[in-house]
Design an enzyme around this catalytic site. Structure first.
Site, PDB file in Angstrom:
ATOM      1  N   TRP A   1       0.651  -1.175   0.019  1.00 23.23           N
ATOM      2  CA  TRP A   1      -0.268  -0.127  -0.067  1.00 23.23           C
ATOM      3  C   TRP A   1       0.848   1.179  -0.083  1.00 23.23           C
ATOM      4  O   TRP A   1       0.387   2.390  -0.267  1.00 23.23           O
ATOM      5  CB  TRP A   1      -0.794  -0.072   1.241  1.00 23.23           C
ATOM      6  N   ASP A   2       2.152   1.127   0.300  1.00 18.01           N
ATOM      7  CA  ASP A   2       3.216   2.188   0.017  1.00 18.01           C
ATOM      8  C   ASP A   2       2.889   2.913  -0.827  1.00 18.01           C
ATOM      9  O   ASP A   2       3.023   4.323  -1.062  1.00 18.01           O
ATOM     10  CB  ASP A   2       4.672   1.630   0.354  1.00 18.01           C
TER      11      ASP A   2
ATOM     12  N   GLU B   1       0.677  -2.819  12.918  1.00 16.88           N
ATOM     13  CA  GLU B   1       0.678  -4.575  12.606  1.00 16.88           C
ATOM     14  C   GLU B   1       1.211  -5.063  13.863  1.00 16.88           C
ATOM     15  O   GLU B   1       1.133  -6.275  14.026  1.00 16.88           O
ATOM     16  CB  GLU B   1       1.756  -4.605  11.624  1.00 16.88           C
TER      17      GLU B   1
ATOM     18  N   LYS C   1       2.785   0.404  16.421  1.00 15.06           N
ATOM     19  CA  LYS C   1       3.964   0.520  15.455  1.00 15.06           C
ATOM     20  C   LYS C   1       4.087   1.824  14.829  1.00 15.06           C
ATOM     21  O   LYS C   1       4.922   2.471  14.494  1.00 15.06           O
ATOM     22  CB  LYS C   1       3.855  -0.960  14.643  1.00 15.06           C
ATOM     23  N   GLN C   2       2.685   2.180  14.006  1.00 10.21           N
ATOM     24  CA  GLN C   2       2.912   3.085  13.310  1.00 10.21           C
ATOM     25  C   GLN C   2       1.468   4.030  13.297  1.00 10.21           C
ATOM     26  O   GLN C   2       0.523   3.666  13.768  1.00 10.21           O
ATOM     27  CB  GLN C   2       3.281   2.823  11.835  1.00 10.21           C
TER      28      GLN C   2
HETATM   29  O1  IFM Z   1       3.550  -1.277   4.226  1.00 11.03           O
HETATM   30  C1  IFM Z   1       4.523  -1.474   5.199  1.00 11.03           C
HETATM   31  C2  IFM Z   1       3.581  -1.644   6.409  1.00 11.03           C
HETATM   32  O2  IFM Z   1       2.778  -0.622   6.488  1.00 11.03           O
HETATM   33  C3  IFM Z   1       4.736  -1.762   7.743  1.00 11.03           C
HETATM   34  N1  IFM Z   1       5.663  -2.890   7.624  1.00 11.03           N
HETATM   35  C4  IFM Z   1       6.557  -2.452   6.233  1.00 11.03           C
HETATM   36  C5  IFM Z   1       5.607  -2.295   5.067  1.00 11.03           C
HETATM   37  C6  IFM Z   1       6.168  -2.018   3.816  1.00 11.03           C
HETATM   38  O3  IFM Z   1       6.921  -0.735   3.837  1.00 11.03           O
END
Ligand code: IFM
Length: 720
Positions: free
Chosen positions: A314-315, A456, A569-570
């Site tokens: 999805w990046d 995640e 995580k994010q």
């Molecule tokens: O798409 C990301 C995910 O959101 C977090 N782990 C790494 C992936 C690739 O950058």
């Protein structure tokens, strides 16, 4: 401002510099290692969108053999930076023209010998690469030059070429086919060296020559390289002859012109902060070297290697697409077309998991097959593979694609994409979500149970707010697209309806849409990331760090330290607020920013830009600036995670580069586009005096200039 450079080279920096100095043209990427580097230095000539897999190993993108390999010997001593300390060293990269250069001086038996090289992967002729190599000595001296193709490749899950053929008719070449898909890869090189001897040792196939250097006089040679996939050998040979005849300087000129044309649209000028200017240009450079070809997409680690299997995440849609939308709509279309092309893969995945419609791959390869492993992490304590649920539960991926597609349509006005497969993608994603949702009779709501959101570390949660928001969004877009088609292209609608029963999908959407589970909110407007999140242990990132037993241990899955806590995580809720900014009030944004900010590890390079965007939205310019710099300079500083558990995840971070670009435009400039109009609302950090950039919007190209108290939007031209 247009160069990055380093004056020292420690062996510990080889991998970091390999990322930092990467060059590429969207089709090929070559890591920024030095000419004499070998496979153990992680040399890589990565081929985009070409994949291969071996039984029992992760499928991944293919690295070609190394055609830049060049080493010089003086009295049997190799001038190799990893074994010989130089007296002077300089490595640099022109961001303006994608030229990699190095200059290294060694002192051997009281004589100074300097080697210099320049290389590029042509932005003009996409299968062409070139090297210019120069040797100078402070006194007369014999040196041996060895240059050729190194067939020993840095690979994570290879070897992808089992057998290959050596070619030496006109220069030096290798041709071979990949093991799984039998793609024929041909690499031909030709140097200006004459009277050389062919060398074929352990892994080098090339040529060698001893030259006599006179005091302070330089010896040069050039090498032209052609790399083709699935082309007849004769065609590649002909290209080599033509490009060789053209010569290094002419090829370099064409390459520079192509770069100039890209920068003419893509540059952003920042006045008042050289560091920000430099880091942003570096980010834009990274996006430019990934400009995709027709119906191809961009891997999460760019073309810096095989990490994350060279797969598309999805990046690309959420973090990189905006750059291409604004600067290169044709490249943006390629990204969207890639998802249209891979719809069958998404349909197969949905079916595999017992759903309908299109469940896109979390890690997508050429046919949309999901190459994400069920066991992404290797536990550092037991060395056992740990079950992760990114592939089967990160259902937001399908909605991310619809989000991107709808932005593409609005931004470019290119509705033809809907007729050419885009509408089908949107309806199929809607159908997937309808089949995924569960109806709770007791509450009369539809729920998305057992999912993984952007965070995640918390897997298999119910009603992740971001995911539910995207599902609702997909339903809205499906309704809009249906009414657009019904009025603008009724035949397309009728055909699609016959084929996919769109009317039934729309009816179901109307019924389900308003009953989708809305997230819980606290009194102070904090949105719960998923059901039960607020009941988890409330702690801080630095506290969690004190609980770690191993520096590389993975924080997620049910064994991880973050799992029973609110540490994420994010950016997750924050991503939702940034992507759907106009749907939320400033109060909500402020409350959630303040709540989630101390609870976020930023363990993904995707996190900082989303926080930065929200910080701009709530006028926290200082925070926004810090997030911007973090995102824009991640590959300059090399400060990024290298391991998740025992799994290597190093490489470049184009989503962070794209995030920095978004932060500059949507954050600092406050750029908004809606119903055919462009507007800006500057929110520049105090010390930045002005920003200027160009952008394509619908049928025109604009120049936008902003200062703290003035804005100008000038229409430059209208597209034909
Ligand atoms: O798409 C990301 C995910 O959101 C977090 N782990 C790494 C992936 C690739 O950058």
């Amino acid at each position: 401002m247009w160069w990055i450079s380093d004056y020292h080279h420690q062996p510990t920096q080889t991998v970091h510099y390999g990322n930092k100095y990467v060059i590429g043209n969207g089709i090929y990427g070559y890591r920024g290692t030095l000419d004499e580097a070998r496979a153990e230095d992680q040399v890589g000539l990565n081929i985009s969108n070409l994949y291969d897999g071996l039984p029992g190993k992760w499928r991944e993108s293919v690295n070609a053999w190394n055609p830049f390999y060049t080493e010089v010997y003086v009295q049997g001593i190799s001038l190799n930076i990893s074994t010989q300390s130089p007296t002077n060293h300089h490595q640099k990269l022109s961001l303006k023209h994608g030229l990699h250069q190095r200059r290294t001086t060694y002192r051997i038996n009281d004589k100074d010998i300097t080697i210099e090289s320049e290389r590029f992967i042509s932005m003009h002729a996409k299968n062409t690469m070139a090297l210019r190599y120069t040797i100078t000595a402070s006194d007369t001296l014999d040196v041996e030059i060895k240059t050729g193709i190194d067939t020993l490749i840095w690979e994570l899950n290879g070897p992808h070429f089992k057998e290959f053929e050596h070619l030496s008719a006109n220069g030096i070449g290798i041709t071979g086919s990949t093991q799984e898909c039998k793609h024929q890869v041909t690499l031909l090189t030709k140097t200006t060296l004459d009277d050389t001897q062919v060398v074929k040792d352990d892994s080098i196939f090339g040529e060698t020559k001893t030259i006599h250097l006179t005091k302070n006089e330089s010896f040069h040679f050039t090498k032209i390289i052609i790399l083709d996939v699935n082309k007849p050998l004769e065609q590649t040979q002909e290209t080599l002859t033509n490009q060789f005849d053209k010569g290094y300087n002419a090829l370099r000129k064409d390459h520079q012109h192509a770069w100039n044309a890209l920068w003419a649209i893509s540059d952003i000028l920042i006045e008042g902060d050289d560091d920000a200017q430099h880091a942003l240009r570096y980010s834009i450079y990274h996006l430019m070297i990934l400009t995709p070809d027709k119906d191809k997409s961009i891997p999460a680690r760019g073309l810096s290697g095989q990490v994350y299997k060279g797969a598309i995440f999805w990046d690309t849609e959420i973090f990189m697409l905006p750059f291409f939308l604004h600067t290169n709509p044709r490249a943006a279309k390629a990204l969207i077309d890639y998802r249209i092309k891979t719809l069958p893969g998404a349909q197969a995945k949905a079916k595999h998991y017992g759903f309908e419609g299109a469940f896109y791959a979390w890690e997508s390869h050429e046919n949309g097959q999901d190459v994400c492993s069920d066991f992404n992490i290797t536990d550092v304590f037991t060395n056992r593979d740990v079950r992760t649920y990114f592939k089967d539960k990160q259902i937001h991926i399908s909605g991310d694609i619809v989000y991107a597609m709808w932005h593409y349509v609005n931004h470019t006005n290119d509705t033809s994409i809907l007729l050419n497969g885009g509408a089908d993608v949107i309806f199929e994603v809607a159908r997937f979500y309808l089949s995924y949702l569960k109806y709770d009779f007791t509450t009369d709501v539809y729920e998305a149970l057992d999912v993984v959101g952007p965070d995640e570390y918390h897997e298999r949660v119910n009603n992740n707010a971001f995911t539910n928001k995207l599902i609702a969004y997909v339903f809205e877009i499906a309704l809009k697209v249906a009414s657009h088609l019904k009025t603008q292209s009724p035949t397309t609608y009728t055909k699609l309806n016959e084929h996919r029963k769109i009317d039934t999908i729309l009816e179901t959407i109307t019924r389900v849409h308003t009953k989708l589970k809305a997230p819980t909110k606290t009194k102070s407007q904090v949105i719960e990331q998923f059901d039960g999140y607020f009941a988890l242990e409330d702690t801080r990132v630095d506290v969690l760090k004190t609980r770690l037993v191993h520096p590389q241990e993975y924080w997620g899955t049910s064994h991880g330290v973050a799992y029973p806590t609110q540490i994420i995580k994010q950016a997750d809720v924050v991503t939702m607020l940034s992507l759907f900014s106009s749907d939320y009030s400033t109060d909500i944004k402020q409350a959630n920013y303040d709540y989630y900010h101390p609870r976020t590890e930023h363990g993904s390079s995707l996190s900082a830009s989303m926080y930065g965007l929200l910080a701009c939205d709530i006028n926290r310019q200082d925070d926004a600036y810090d997030y911007f710099m973090k995102s824009a300079s991640i590959d300059l500083t090399g400060k990024s995670k290298q391991f998740a558990g025992n799994t290597y995840i190093g490489g470049t971070h184009p989503a962070a580069s794209g995030g920095a670009y978004m932060l500059a435009l949507y954050g600092f400039a406050g750029l908004k586009t809606s119903n055919g109009t462009l507007s800006v609302q500057p929110r520049l950090p105090k010390h930045i005096k002005s920003m200027q950039f160009k952008l394509h919007y619908q049928e025109a190209l604009y120049t936008v200039t902003i200062t703290h108290n003035d804005t100008q939007i000038k229409k430059e031209s209208t597209h034909e």
